[in-house]
Design a protein around this motif. Structure first.
Motif, PDB file in Angstrom:
ATOM      1  N   ARG A 121     -41.659  95.691 146.870  1.00 29.39           N
ATOM      2  CA  ARG A 121     -42.243  94.352 146.787  1.00 29.39           C
ATOM      3  C   ARG A 121     -41.764  93.607 145.555  1.00 29.39           C
ATOM      4  N   GLU A 122     -41.542  94.309 144.444  1.00 33.77           N
ATOM      5  CA  GLU A 122     -41.016  93.658 143.240  1.00 33.77           C
ATOM      6  C   GLU A 122     -39.601  93.141 143.475  1.00 33.77           C
ATOM      7  N   ALA A 123     -38.779  93.922 144.135  1.00 28.31           N
ATOM      8  CA  ALA A 123     -37.403  93.500 144.436  1.00 28.31           C
ATOM      9  C   ALA A 123     -37.405  92.300 145.377  1.00 28.31           C
ATOM     10  N   ILE A 124     -38.296  92.300 146.340  1.00 30.92           N
ATOM     11  CA  ILE A 124     -38.373  91.193 147.293  1.00 30.92           C
ATOM     12  C   ILE A 124     -38.886  89.934 146.603  1.00 30.92           C
ATOM     13  N   ALA A 125     -39.894  90.062 145.771  1.00 32.72           N
ATOM     14  CA  ALA A 125     -40.427  88.905 145.042  1.00 32.72           C
ATOM     15  C   ALA A 125     -39.349  88.293 144.147  1.00 32.72           C
TER      16      ALA A 125
END
Length: 189
Positions: A121-125
Motif C-alpha cells: 500500500r505504501e508503494a501504491i500510495a
C-alpha cells in the motif's frame, strides 16, 4: 430526447448482488478478464452502440492521513494508473461526466493482486493513488480505445493493509453492493 445506452459493469458477481433486476455485465476479476469481457461487450453491441460505461465496485484504501477515503463513502475515479507494471504507465483520465464533488474523487491504482500488506500500500500510495483495485485500468484503456465515455465509482471495502483478508472482503461485499445500489438509483439510473 433519446435515452443513452448505458452498460453497467462489475468485476465480481458479489459486487452486483443488489442488481439482479438491472441488466449488467460481470467481467471477472483482474485486468485480463476486465479487458477481454468489456471489449467483447462493446464490439458486440452493434447496431445499437453503447454510449456510456458505468463501473461500480469495491476498492482498497491505500491513502493515509486526514484526506484518506472513508469506508462509508462512494468515490468517483478521476485518474487510473497501474501499480504492478515495472515501467511507468500513463495515467488514464476517464472521459465520462464527473458528477461527484472534488472531495469525493480519487485516483486508483490497478494491479493483478489483492493488496493486503503495508509495504504494497505504501508503494501504491507513492504513485499518487488513494485507492486500489484489480480492473479499473483495463476498463479505462478499453473505453478509451473504443471512444466510449466511462464513469468509475468505487466504495472502499478495506484499508488494503496487513489486517485485510480475503474472508473480510467476502463478508463486506454484500453490504457494499447495497450501498452501490442506493447510489445507482439516486444518481445514475
Amino acid at each position: 430526447m433519446t435515452e443513452t445506452t448505458t452498460l453497467l459493469v462489475f468485476a465480481h458477481r458479489d459486487e452486483a448482488s443488489a442488481f439482479d433486476d438491472v441488466p449488467h455485465l460481470v467481467t471477472g476479476v483482474g485486468k485480463v478478464n476486465a479487458a477481454t469481457q468489456l471489449a467483447a461487450a462493446l464490439a458486440e453491441a452493434a447496431p445499437a452502440p453503447i454510449e456510456r460505461v458505468v463501473v461500480l465496485g469495491t476498492a482498497g484504501v491505500v491513502g493515509d492521513g486526514p484526506e484518506r477515503p472513508s469506508l462509508e463513502e462512494i468515490y468517483q475515479v478521476t485518474g487510473v494508473v497501474q501499480h504492478d507494471f515495472s515501467l511507468p504507465s500513463p495515467t488514464i483520465v476517464p472521459a465520462g461526466e464527473r458528477i461527484l464533488p472534488q472531495d469525493r474523487t480519487a485516483v486508483i491504482a490497478t494491479g493483478d493482486v489483492f493488496v493486503k500488506s503495508d509495504e504494497q500500500r505504501e508503494a501504491i500510495a507513492a504513485l499518487g493513488a488513494t485507492l486500489c483495485d484489480m480492473e479499473c485500468y483495463a476498463y479505462a484503456a478499453v473505453c478509451a480505445r473504443f471512444g466510449v465515455p466511462l464513469q468509475l465509482f468505487k466504495v472502499p471495502s478495506d484499508f488494503a493493509d496487513s489486517s485485510t483478508t480475503d474472508e473480510e472482503w467476502d463478508t463486506i461485499v454484500f453490504r457494499k453492493s447495497e450501498q452501490l445500489r442506493a447510489f445507482w438509483d439516486e444518481r445514475l439510473a
